[in-house]
Design a protein around this motif. Structure first.
Motif, mmCIF file in Angstrom:
data_model
loop_
_atom_site.group_PDB
_atom_site.id
_atom_site.type_symbol
_atom_site.label_atom_id
_atom_site.label_comp_id
_atom_site.label_asym_id
_atom_site.label_seq_id
_atom_site.Cartn_x
_atom_site.Cartn_y
_atom_site.Cartn_z
ATOM 1 N N ALA A 23 8.902 6.460 -8.475
ATOM 2 C CA ALA A 23 10.023 7.317 -8.534
ATOM 3 C C ALA A 23 9.481 8.505 -7.769
ATOM 4 C CB ALA A 23 10.503 7.502 -9.599
ATOM 5 N N GLU A 24 9.960 8.893 -6.776
ATOM 6 C CA GLU A 24 9.561 10.383 -5.987
ATOM 7 C C GLU A 24 10.906 11.141 -6.694
ATOM 8 O OE1 GLU A 24 7.501 11.906 -4.002
ATOM 9 O OE2 GLU A 24 6.256 10.013 -4.861
ATOM 10 N N CYS A 25 10.717 12.338 -7.080
ATOM 11 C CA CYS A 25 11.653 13.280 -7.841
ATOM 12 C C CYS A 25 11.690 14.571 -7.004
ATOM 13 C CB CYS A 25 11.329 13.567 -9.325
ATOM 14 S SG CYS A 25 11.442 11.820 -10.032
ATOM 15 N N ALA A 26 12.753 15.227 -7.457
ATOM 16 C CA ALA A 26 12.885 16.566 -6.780
ATOM 17 C C ALA A 26 13.663 17.596 -7.643
ATOM 18 C CB ALA A 26 13.744 16.557 -5.389
ATOM 19 N N GLN A 27 13.673 18.848 -7.756
ATOM 20 C CA GLN A 27 14.544 19.765 -8.509
ATOM 21 C C GLN A 27 15.487 20.483 -7.359
ATOM 22 O OE1 GLN A 27 13.074 23.680 -9.565
ATOM 23 N NE2 GLN A 27 13.967 23.391 -11.480
ATOM 24 N N SER B 299 5.548 13.326 -10.125
ATOM 25 C CA SER B 299 5.827 12.282 -11.119
ATOM 26 C C SER B 299 4.925 11.567 -11.364
ATOM 27 C CB SER B 299 7.088 11.519 -10.597
ATOM 28 O OG SER B 299 7.555 10.443 -11.322
ATOM 29 N N PHE B 300 4.754 11.038 -12.452
ATOM 30 C CA PHE B 300 3.834 9.907 -13.042
ATOM 31 C C PHE B 300 4.272 8.665 -12.738
ATOM 32 C CE2 PHE B 300 6.004 11.028 -17.011
ATOM 33 C CZ PHE B 300 6.385 9.673 -17.458
ATOM 34 N N GLU C 258 0.815 -1.310 -0.038
ATOM 35 C CA GLU C 258 -0.163 -0.017 0.056
ATOM 36 C C GLU C 258 0.901 1.335 -0.027
ATOM 37 O OE1 GLU C 258 -2.669 -0.337 3.377
ATOM 38 O OE2 GLU C 258 -3.507 -2.194 2.612
ATOM 39 N N GLN C 259 1.897 1.095 0.871
ATOM 40 C CA GLN C 259 2.733 2.335 0.849
ATOM 41 C C GLN C 259 3.574 2.524 -0.617
ATOM 42 O OE1 GLN C 259 5.809 1.520 3.630
ATOM 43 N NE2 GLN C 259 4.308 1.608 5.392
ATOM 44 N N ARG C 260 3.927 1.693 -1.210
ATOM 45 C CA ARG C 260 4.477 1.719 -2.724
ATOM 46 C C ARG C 260 3.395 2.449 -3.439
ATOM 47 N NH1 ARG C 260 5.901 -2.910 -6.607
ATOM 48 N NH2 ARG C 260 3.638 -2.894 -6.686
ATOM 49 N N GLU C 261 2.195 1.790 -3.496
ATOM 50 C CA GLU C 261 1.431 2.121 -4.597
ATOM 51 C C GLU C 261 0.648 3.624 -4.230
ATOM 52 O OE1 GLU C 261 -1.714 -0.830 -4.230
ATOM 53 O OE2 GLU C 261 -0.547 -2.353 -5.292
ATOM 54 N N LYS C 262 0.696 4.005 -3.159
ATOM 55 C CA LYS C 262 -0.098 5.352 -2.737
ATOM 56 C C LYS C 262 1.254 6.407 -2.868
ATOM 57 C CE LYS C 262 -3.844 3.633 0.155
ATOM 58 N NZ LYS C 262 -4.409 3.533 1.436
ATOM 59 N N ALA C 263 2.270 6.046 -2.142
ATOM 60 C CA ALA C 263 3.139 7.155 -2.140
ATOM 61 C C ALA C 263 4.502 6.913 -3.026
ATOM 62 C CB ALA C 263 3.673 7.307 -0.646
ATOM 63 N N GLY C 264 4.660 5.997 -3.477
ATOM 64 C CA GLY C 264 5.578 5.592 -4.422
ATOM 65 C C GLY C 264 7.006 5.214 -3.706
ATOM 66 N N TRP C 265 6.777 4.933 -2.240
ATOM 67 C CA TRP C 265 7.810 4.911 -1.546
ATOM 68 C C TRP C 265 7.648 3.964 -0.460
ATOM 69 C CZ3 TRP C 265 13.104 4.886 -1.171
ATOM 70 C CH2 TRP C 265 13.702 4.896 -0.079
ATOM 71 N N SER C 266 8.386 3.224 0.392
ATOM 72 C CA SER C 266 8.281 2.495 1.555
ATOM 73 C C SER C 266 9.778 2.664 2.270
ATOM 74 C CB SER C 266 7.861 1.112 1.104
ATOM 75 O OG SER C 266 7.831 0.445 2.179
ATOM 76 N N GLU C 267 9.804 3.021 3.326
ATOM 77 C CA GLU C 267 11.133 2.973 4.354
ATOM 78 C C GLU C 267 11.341 1.655 4.729
ATOM 79 O OE1 GLU C 267 13.332 4.876 4.959
ATOM 80 O OE2 GLU C 267 12.803 6.819 4.383
ATOM 81 N N SER C 268 10.184 0.707 4.713
ATOM 82 C CA SER C 268 10.640 -0.465 5.267
ATOM 83 C C SER C 268 10.957 -1.286 4.285
ATOM 84 C CB SER C 268 8.976 -1.274 5.686
ATOM 85 O OG SER C 268 8.500 -0.565 6.987
ATOM 86 N N LEU D 30 3.833 3.164 -16.914
ATOM 87 C CA LEU D 30 4.061 4.244 -16.574
ATOM 88 C C LEU D 30 5.800 4.383 -16.256
ATOM 89 C CD1 LEU D 30 0.971 5.550 -14.552
ATOM 90 C CD2 LEU D 30 1.747 6.413 -16.934
ATOM 91 N N HIS D 31 6.001 3.115 -15.416
ATOM 92 C CA HIS D 31 7.385 3.093 -15.128
ATOM 93 C C HIS D 31 8.300 2.881 -16.366
ATOM 94 C CE1 HIS D 31 10.961 2.473 -12.695
ATOM 95 N NE2 HIS D 31 11.073 1.525 -13.130
ATOM 96 N N ALA D 32 7.659 2.202 -17.401
ATOM 97 C CA ALA D 32 8.904 2.283 -18.595
ATOM 98 C C ALA D 32 8.832 3.547 -19.307
ATOM 99 C CB ALA D 32 8.061 1.181 -19.690
ATOM 100 N N LEU D 33 7.631 4.242 -19.334
ATOM 101 C CA LEU D 33 7.738 5.423 -19.944
ATOM 102 C C LEU D 33 8.804 6.380 -19.198
ATOM 103 C CD1 LEU D 33 3.993 5.931 -20.975
ATOM 104 C CD2 LEU D 33 5.832 5.613 -22.307
#
Length: 367
Positions: A187-191, A182-183, A29-39, A337-340
């Motif tokens: 991946a979470e991204c920053a400038q 990010s779509f 759920e963390q990965r799907e909702k936030a694109g990230w999981s600390e665990s 989307l990841h492939a793109l």
């Protein structure tokens, strides 16, 4: 055990780890909702993914690109989030090649997460990339892949006035990090903008160091192209396998849709393109330890093919699934989307075709 066997073993082990982790509801759920999981990231660290290429004196295995490639293929199959390349590849390459790595070594020992800040990743104009003036960092990096939207430490590629690599903390004055939407579900991204920020040099200020730094930067970018190609191959493989499975199960007019000639031909075309990408990735590994120019050509070729194949296999897989594939609830679109997203990293097929053409026409390189 051969290097090829190591790559296979790492891929199998990585898939086993990811299968177990993704079976846990909270992580999924963390990965799907936030694109990230600390665990999930902690599981990668505990499994030693970041140690594969680390030098022996830092407690790593001291292995190379071929050995770690299997992990990136698995990462593509499972949509692994976070700056995996930055920490598992870029940092070890710099630690083993730079001359002033005390700060970087301390971060590695403390298991601090590091993100690579390289304007070349998004084909950013050279004039806006990081530069050093009066002992400070200026410029920006438009695309930094990070975890959880937070960048704590940066490994920065500087090209002016001389090529070099430096470390910077986002807590320092004169450095601003802005979260970018990010779509890409992985991946979470920053400038990141530098306006007179302090930094830690990684190369000595002496004769010959700019050339050494430039060589390390080239190697780092070649590694990025080759391993992102492996990741794209893993993503495309998942898309293709899903399409084949669906074509065997989904029935229309009393028989599986895979029995229809149009669907069978489409799947055969996708499989051929997938095999071409996997062969290009393997060739890139075979040429990695040889001539640097041919290494770069092989890496660019693999990435160019990956950019094209990742998109086409994704589109074909969605087509096989029909209308259901275009619903938000159906998970397959996440891999597409990841492939793109991977398509443009360090050059898409058009950018890389132009680069390879220049080498063939103007540098005397034979096909």
């Amino acid at each position: 055990m051969t290097a090829s066997s190591y790559a296979t073993e790492f891929e199998v082990a990585a898939m086993e780890l990811l299968d177990a982790q993704m079976a846990r509801g909270p992580i999924r759920e963390q990965r799907e909702k936030a694109g990230w999981s600390e665990s999930l990231w902690a599981a990668f660290v505990d499994a030693g993914w970041l140690d594969v290429m680390l030098p022996d004196d830092l407690g790593g295995l001291g292995l190379g690109i071929r050995e770690i490639s299997g992990i990136f293929t698995a990462a593509g199959k499972q949509l692994v989030p976070g700056p995996l390349f930055d920490n598992a590849v870029a940092v070890p390459l710099v630690v083993s090649g730079a001359t002033r790595t005390e700060h970087l070594r301390a971060l590695v020992a403390g298991r601090k997460r590091i993100s690579l800040a390289d304007g070349a990743a998004s084909s950013q104009p050279a004039e806006s990339r990081p530069r050093i003036a009066d002992g400070r960092l200026f410029g920006s990096v438009d695309l930094v892949r990070c975890g959880g939207g937070t960048v704590e430490h940066l490994l920065v590629v500087v090209e002016h006035p001389e090529p070099t690599l430096v470390m910077a903390s986002t807590a320092t004055a004169g450095l601003t990090s802005r979260h970018r939407r990010s779509f890409d579900p992985a991946a979470e991204c920053a400038q990141v903008v530098f306006d007179g920020a302090e930094f830690e040099p990684l190369f000595e200020n002496r004769s010959g160091e700019p050339e050494r730094a430039a060589s390390r930067i080239t190697q780092l970018r070649d590694a990025a192209r080759l391993l992102y190609a492996h990741e794209a191959a893993g993503t495309a493989r998942h898309l293709l396998d899903s399409a084949v499975s669906y074509a065997k199960e989904r029935e229309q007019f009393g028989r599986p849709i895979g029995a229809f000639q149009a669907v069978a031909h489409l799947l055969a075309t996708l499989a051929t393109r997938q095999l071409t990408l996997e062969a290009a990735c393997e060739q890139g590994l075979d040429l990695w330890d040889g001539d640097p120019v041919r290494r770069g050509v092989a890496a660019a070729t693999a990435k160019a093919i990956a950019a094209d194949v990742g998109r086409s296999v994704g589109e074909g897989a969605l087509q096989v699934h029909g209308g259901i594939a275009f619903t938000h609830e159906f998970p397959l679109h996440r891999w597409h989307l990841h492939a793109l997203s991977l398509q443009g990293l360090y050059g898409d097929q058009r950018v890389l075709a132009a680069e390879l053409g220049h080498l063939l026409l103007h540098e005397g390189l034979e096909p």
